[in-house]
Design an enzyme around this catalytic site. Sequence first.
Site, PDB file in Angstrom:
ATOM      1  N   ASP A   1       0.845  -1.199   0.000  1.00 51.01           N
ATOM      2  CA  ASP A   1       0.000   0.000   0.000  1.00 51.01           C
ATOM      3  C   ASP A   1       0.880   1.249   0.000  1.00 51.01           C
ATOM      4  OD1 ASP A   1      -2.009  -1.799   0.520  1.00 51.01           O
ATOM      5  OD2 ASP A   1      -2.013  -1.390   2.687  1.00 51.01           O
TER       6      ASP A   1
HETATM    7  N1  URA Z   1      -1.166  -5.800   4.100  1.00 49.11           N
HETATM    8  C1  URA Z   1      -1.581  -4.524   4.122  1.00 49.11           C
HETATM    9  O1  URA Z   1      -2.550  -4.188   4.764  1.00 49.11           O
HETATM   10  N2  URA Z   1      -0.877  -3.636   3.413  1.00 49.11           N
HETATM   11  C2  URA Z   1       0.213  -3.932   2.687  1.00 49.11           C
HETATM   12  O2  URA Z   1       0.822  -3.069   2.056  1.00 49.11           O
HETATM   13  C3  URA Z   1       0.634  -5.280   2.679  1.00 49.11           C
HETATM   14  C4  URA Z   1      -0.085  -6.198   3.402  1.00 49.11           C
END
Ligand code: URA
Length: 231
Positions: free
Chosen positions: A103
Amino acid sequence: MERLDKFLCDCGAGSRSQVKGILKSGRVTLDGKPIKDGSVKLDPDKNEVCLDGERIEKEGTLVLMLNKPMGYVTATEDATEPTVMELLPAGWRSRVKPIGRLDKQTEGLLLFTDDGDLLHRLISPKKEVPKLYYAKHEGTAGEDDVKAFREGVTLKDGTVCLPAKLEPLGEGESLVTVCEGKYHQVRRMLASRGMPVTYLERRAEGSLVLGDLPRGQVRKLSQTEINLLEK
Ligand code: URA
């Protein structure tokens, strides 16, 4: 370890007989020393082989490790946001694609490759490569949360996750290991247990760890490290 003459052939320096001639004429150095004997052994991840003063390497799979800073989206292009591709040196940027995604606000280990087969193997849910995250969150994880993760958490929208590992580190801090990559998975898993995430960092994929690579920096993986990914 492999023989110098075989390494030179594999790098495309010439046929076996041409490589013999190249070695004989003293055009090859190993870690700076001229070498004429093709049977000398080398480690391609550690030793430097030069032909006419230019370093040569096998055209193998390229896998890069980035320590992603927050604020970058995992996409090859985006009209409005900075992308992780901007953090790669130009020569590599055009060759590789991200393996999976982090993310925008998540930091840590993000891999890239130019090998489509490897990419698909690593993101396949069948492969179940474990990914380790460090999370800061509201509240403190307890034994009931550990058990819920082990049995497979049900997210707020009803999605059931595969069994995962939750290791409480104390107040508001945990390690989470998951083998799948659903949208915002770790954030949603912890939120479903009443522990919204305030910070998230991926630290390992398979047996490959982020280590001390500084935030924002990228490096190429050795073949030995690439092998660790599928272990
Ligand atoms: N889980 C999440 O919530 N975000 C990420 O970037 C990777 C795994």
